[in-house]
Design a protein around this motif. Structure first.
Motif, PDB file in Angstrom:
ATOM      1  N   SER A 133      67.977 -65.234 -22.769  1.00 26.03           N
ATOM      2  CA  SER A 133      67.350 -66.553 -22.872  1.00 26.03           C
ATOM      3  C   SER A 133      66.852 -66.842 -24.284  1.00 26.03           C
ATOM      4  CB  SER A 133      66.196 -66.673 -21.866  1.00 26.03           C
ATOM      5  OG  SER A 133      65.195 -65.713 -22.130  1.00 26.03           O
ATOM      6  N   GLN A 134      66.721 -65.797 -25.111  1.00 26.73           N
ATOM      7  CA  GLN A 134      66.313 -65.995 -26.502  1.00 26.73           C
ATOM      8  C   GLN A 134      67.467 -66.483 -27.371  1.00 26.73           C
ATOM      9  OE1 GLN A 134      63.001 -65.551 -27.114  1.00 26.73           O
ATOM     10  NE2 GLN A 134      62.903 -65.028 -24.926  1.00 26.73           N
ATOM     11  N   LYS A 135      68.701 -66.392 -26.855  1.00 26.79           N
ATOM     12  CA  LYS A 135      69.884 -66.686 -27.669  1.00 26.79           C
ATOM     13  C   LYS A 135      70.485 -68.056 -27.366  1.00 26.79           C
ATOM     14  CE  LYS A 135      71.033 -61.749 -27.669  1.00 26.79           C
ATOM     15  NZ  LYS A 135      72.040 -60.728 -27.274  1.00 26.79           N
ATOM     16  N   VAL A 136      70.125 -68.643 -26.219  1.00 24.04           N
ATOM     17  CA  VAL A 136      70.702 -69.934 -25.845  1.00 24.04           C
ATOM     18  C   VAL A 136      69.587 -70.873 -25.395  1.00 24.04           C
ATOM     19  CG1 VAL A 136      72.925 -68.961 -25.155  1.00 24.04           C
ATOM     20  CG2 VAL A 136      71.089 -69.171 -23.465  1.00 24.04           C
ATOM     21  N   LYS A 137      69.871 -72.157 -25.445  1.00 24.82           N
ATOM     22  CA  LYS A 137      68.904 -73.156 -25.011  1.00 24.82           C
ATOM     23  C   LYS A 137      69.176 -73.553 -23.568  1.00 24.82           C
ATOM     24  CE  LYS A 137      68.491 -75.158 -29.656  1.00 24.82           C
ATOM     25  NZ  LYS A 137      68.690 -76.375 -30.480  1.00 24.82           N
ATOM     26  N   LYS A 138      68.130 -73.941 -22.875  1.00 26.52           N
ATOM     27  CA  LYS A 138      68.279 -74.434 -21.515  1.00 26.52           C
ATOM     28  C   LYS A 138      69.175 -75.666 -21.523  1.00 26.52           C
ATOM     29  CE  LYS A 138      65.695 -76.162 -17.539  1.00 26.52           C
ATOM     30  NZ  LYS A 138      64.364 -76.531 -16.993  1.00 26.52           N
ATOM     31  N   ASN A 139      70.129 -75.712 -20.589  1.00 26.02           N
ATOM     32  CA  ASN A 139      71.097 -76.801 -20.413  1.00 26.02           C
ATOM     33  C   ASN A 139      72.144 -76.875 -21.534  1.00 26.02           C
ATOM     34  OD1 ASN A 139      69.847 -77.635 -18.005  1.00 26.02           O
ATOM     35  ND2 ASN A 139      68.397 -78.936 -19.136  1.00 26.02           N
ATOM     36  N   GLU A 140      72.201 -75.860 -22.384  1.00 26.70           N
ATOM     37  CA  GLU A 140      73.275 -75.788 -23.382  1.00 26.70           C
ATOM     38  C   GLU A 140      74.607 -75.551 -22.673  1.00 26.70           C
ATOM     39  OE1 GLU A 140      74.647 -72.713 -26.941  1.00 26.70           O
ATOM     40  OE2 GLU A 140      72.502 -72.958 -26.486  1.00 26.70           O
ATOM     41  N   LYS A 141      75.622 -76.309 -23.019  1.00 27.96           N
ATOM     42  CA  LYS A 141      76.906 -76.218 -22.342  1.00 27.96           C
ATOM     43  C   LYS A 141      77.678 -74.966 -22.756  1.00 27.96           C
ATOM     44  CE  LYS A 141      79.576 -79.588 -21.496  1.00 27.96           C
ATOM     45  NZ  LYS A 141      80.519 -80.741 -21.587  1.00 27.96           N
ATOM     46  N   PHE A 142      78.440 -74.419 -21.787  1.00 35.42           N
ATOM     47  CA  PHE A 142      79.339 -73.312 -22.091  1.00 35.42           C
ATOM     48  C   PHE A 142      80.455 -73.805 -23.006  1.00 35.42           C
ATOM     49  CE2 PHE A 142      78.613 -71.273 -17.617  1.00 35.42           C
ATOM     50  CZ  PHE A 142      77.330 -70.926 -17.989  1.00 35.42           C
ATOM     51  N   GLU A 143      80.852 -72.949 -23.927  1.00 30.80           N
ATOM     52  CA  GLU A 143      81.999 -73.250 -24.769  1.00 30.80           C
ATOM     53  C   GLU A 143      83.299 -72.943 -24.015  1.00 30.80           C
ATOM     54  OE1 GLU A 143      82.186 -74.639 -27.729  1.00 30.80           O
ATOM     55  OE2 GLU A 143      80.003 -74.866 -27.894  1.00 30.80           O
ATOM     56  N   THR A 144      84.286 -73.783 -24.179  1.00 33.16           N
ATOM     57  CA  THR A 144      85.580 -73.579 -23.540  1.00 33.16           C
ATOM     58  C   THR A 144      86.467 -72.708 -24.426  1.00 33.16           C
ATOM     59  OG1 THR A 144      85.457 -75.721 -22.438  1.00 33.16           O
ATOM     60  CG2 THR A 144      87.634 -74.710 -22.594  1.00 33.16           C
ATOM     61  N   MET A 145      87.045 -71.680 -23.846  1.00 29.59           N
ATOM     62  CA  MET A 145      87.925 -70.779 -24.590  1.00 29.59           C
ATOM     63  C   MET A 145      89.323 -71.389 -24.702  1.00 29.59           C
ATOM     64  SD  MET A 145      85.902 -68.257 -25.314  1.00 29.59           S
ATOM     65  CE  MET A 145      84.563 -69.471 -25.424  1.00 29.59           C
ATOM     66  N   THR A 146      90.080 -70.957 -25.705  1.00 27.00           N
ATOM     67  CA  THR A 146      91.416 -71.508 -25.923  1.00 27.00           C
ATOM     68  C   THR A 146      92.355 -71.214 -24.756  1.00 27.00           C
ATOM     69  OG1 THR A 146      92.039 -69.496 -27.124  1.00 27.00           O
ATOM     70  CG2 THR A 146      91.222 -71.353 -28.428  1.00 27.00           C
ATOM     71  N   PHE A 147      92.106 -70.128 -24.022  1.00 26.55           N
ATOM     72  CA  PHE A 147      92.988 -69.760 -22.914  1.00 26.55           C
ATOM     73  C   PHE A 147      92.532 -70.358 -21.578  1.00 26.55           C
ATOM     74  CE2 PHE A 147      90.023 -66.261 -23.783  1.00 26.55           C
ATOM     75  CZ  PHE A 147      89.314 -66.191 -22.585  1.00 26.55           C
ATOM     76  N   GLU A 148      91.432 -71.111 -21.582  1.00 30.34           N
ATOM     77  CA  GLU A 148      90.957 -71.746 -20.356  1.00 30.34           C
ATOM     78  C   GLU A 148      91.566 -73.143 -20.216  1.00 30.34           C
ATOM     79  OE1 GLU A 148      86.618 -69.659 -19.678  1.00 30.34           O
ATOM     80  OE2 GLU A 148      86.697 -71.538 -20.789  1.00 30.34           O
ATOM     81  N   HIS A 149      91.825 -73.510 -18.972  1.00 27.11           N
ATOM     82  CA  HIS A 149      92.442 -74.793 -18.688  1.00 27.11           C
ATOM     83  C   HIS A 149      91.761 -75.420 -17.468  1.00 27.11           C
ATOM     84  CE1 HIS A 149      95.575 -73.507 -21.469  1.00 27.11           C
ATOM     85  NE2 HIS A 149      95.676 -72.379 -20.769  1.00 27.11           N
ATOM     86  N   PRO A 150      91.856 -76.733 -17.301  1.00 32.42           N
ATOM     87  CA  PRO A 150      91.256 -77.383 -16.124  1.00 32.42           C
ATOM     88  C   PRO A 150      91.717 -76.719 -14.830  1.00 32.42           C
ATOM     89  CG  PRO A 150      91.976 -79.038 -17.688  1.00 32.42           C
ATOM     90  CD  PRO A 150      92.481 -77.718 -18.209  1.00 32.42           C
ATOM     91  N   GLY A 151      90.770 -76.373 -14.001  1.00 28.02           N
ATOM     92  CA  GLY A 151      91.078 -75.686 -12.752  1.00 28.02           C
ATOM     93  C   GLY A 151      91.152 -74.188 -12.880  1.00 28.02           C
TER      94      GLY A 151
END
Length: 445
Positions: free
Chosen positions: A232-250
């Motif tokens: 919790s010290q490294k990220v903010k509340k409600n900060e969005k996850f980053e999408t990886m290059t190998f991730e796709h919708p679904g």
């Protein structure tokens, strides 16, 4: 399926169930041994640490000539991809399963089996799961390293949310509004929180790992809370996850960080488990009043163990029933001479469910003790050689307290401070022994 194949599957299941690997669990529905459920506990020092990842395994009729069909079930109902090789839809990409291209010699062979499959899946749950993506060997630039860190961060968050919290909330009947339906199913979670599975076969509705999850949660509670504190010290509340290059919708891991929410939910699970444990005693008295077979059985086991201790003239252990309740045992342990526990007197409570042995005892050391097998809350980590007989539980409790040189296994880490010193440098081990002796001396005051 041939008798030979059935015998082999039975043997492979039994080997895992009777083995010493604390990270694997298997069970099958009594109507079909070909339909197996498996549980993998996430490896320590990875973003999957102490998460409970469930898989369905279907053995083909020509097994072991062909590999089983394996599907991941811990996917938040098909919405979360936990690894480049573990898809949101449940597909597990491994060369030995024939679901991924592999080098020569990496394909399935009849010499492999259920345990090797589970270990192969577990190996995907590494400290840097990004490396499982093809082309990783070329990913060395600053942006690639940043993406690796972002991927690890969101896996750690979702492991806690989906692989720890949600299944336990479901098992404990914890609702979104904070109410609890004992032994019920969480029915009103929102769409983004629901973690149920639309199985096409009723055999998959059985839930063989609920008790294991509950007991291990009590072991690992401090680890979960420490992980939340650090992350919790490294990220903010409600900060969005980053999408990886190998991730796709679904087939991705989408969401936002919310560690304060995870922390409060973990705390409530702990409180609900404590209340459930206390209810075991209440239900036990009702069971005794009704002269049920389980109450009579546990009473008989208590009496036999007590008689055996008296006949052996054992001066290290005394047992009794709390207020005559056969489902709540009071154990007094007296430290043996010439050990680190010499002179200590420790009160221990063992709570039993009316569903014993399907639900295993929960054991708490009530006398404060600094011990690598006892959590700060008093939860004892121990391993009976035969879980269905209580005398083996008593023996295992004593062994867990007395064993001075157990084999190293980070999955038994229930007290972070004590474990760090116990498995640390020689100087740290001395500090551990001094702290243990101080708690022993205080116990006798």
């Amino acid at each position: 399926m041939s008798d030979q194949a059935i015998l082999r599957i039975t043997r492979e299941i039994r080997q895992i169930q009777q083995g010493t690997d604390l990270s694997l669990g298997v069970a099958y529905h009594e109507s079909d041994i070909r339909s197996v459920k498996a549980l993998i506990v996430g490896p320590p020092d990875t973003p999957y640490e102490f998460g409970f990842f469930e898989f369905s395994i279907k053995f083909p009729r020509d097994y072991p000539a062909s590999p089983p069909n394996v599907n991941a079930l811990t996917t938040n109902a098909g919405r979360c991809r936990f690894n480049p090789n573990i898809y949101a839809g449940g597909k597990v990409c491994l060369s030995i399963l024939g679901t991924w291209r592999g080098e020569r010699g990496e394909e399935w062979s009849s010499a492999q089996g259920l345990e090797s499959i589970l270990i192969s899946i577990q190996s995907l749950m590494s400290s840097n799961p990004y490396e499982n993506e093809p082309g990783y060997e070329d990913a060395k630039g600053p942006e690639d390293l940043k993406a690796m860190g972002q991927y690890v961060a969101k896996i750690q968050h979702e492991t806690l949310r989906i692989a720890v919290i949600r299944p336990l909330e479901d098992a404990l009947g914890i609702q979104k509004d904070g109410t609890v339906i004992p032994q019920g199913k969480s029915l009103n979670a929102s769409d983004d929180e629901e973690d149920t599975f639309a199985y096409d076969d009723a055999r998959w509705f059985f839930k063989p790992f609920e008790d294991l999850r509950k007991r291990r949660f009590l072991w690992y509670y401090e680890s979960y809370m420490q992980a939340i504190e650090a992350a919790s010290q490294k990220v903010k509340k409600n900060e969005k996850f980053e999408t990886m290059t190998f991730e796709h919708p679904g087939n991705s891991m989408d969401g936002t960080f919310n560690y304060p929410n995870l922390k409060s939910r973990l705390e409530f699970i702990k409180e609900t488990l404590t209340n459930e444990t206390e209810r075991w005693g209440v239900h036990g008295l009702e069971s005794k009043k009704n002269e049920s077979s389980i109450a009579n059985n546990i009473q008989r086991q208590h009496d036999q163990i007590k008689e055996e201790l008296n006949s052996r003239k054992s001066f290290s252990v005394d047992i009794s029933l709390a207020d005559g309740n056969p489902f709540v045992w009071t154990i007094t342990y007296f430290g043996r001479p010439m050990t680190h526990l010499d002179g200590g007197v420790f009160k221990i409570k063992m709570y039993l469910s009316t569903s014993f042995p399907e639900e295993q005892p929960r054991v708490f050391v009530e006398t404060p003790i600094f011990h690598q097998r006892v959590s700060k809350d008093g939860v004892l980590c121990y391993f009976p050689s035969r879980s269905e007989e209580l005398k083996y539980h008593i023996d295992a409790i004593v062994q867990a307290l007395e064993e001075e040189s157990p084999p190293f296994d980070p999955r038994t880490t229930v007290n972070l401070e004590a474990s760090k010193l116990f498995w640390g440098t020689p100087d740290e081990r001395k500090r551990y022994n001094r702290a243990l002796r101080r708690s022993v001396e205080k116990s006798a005051e």
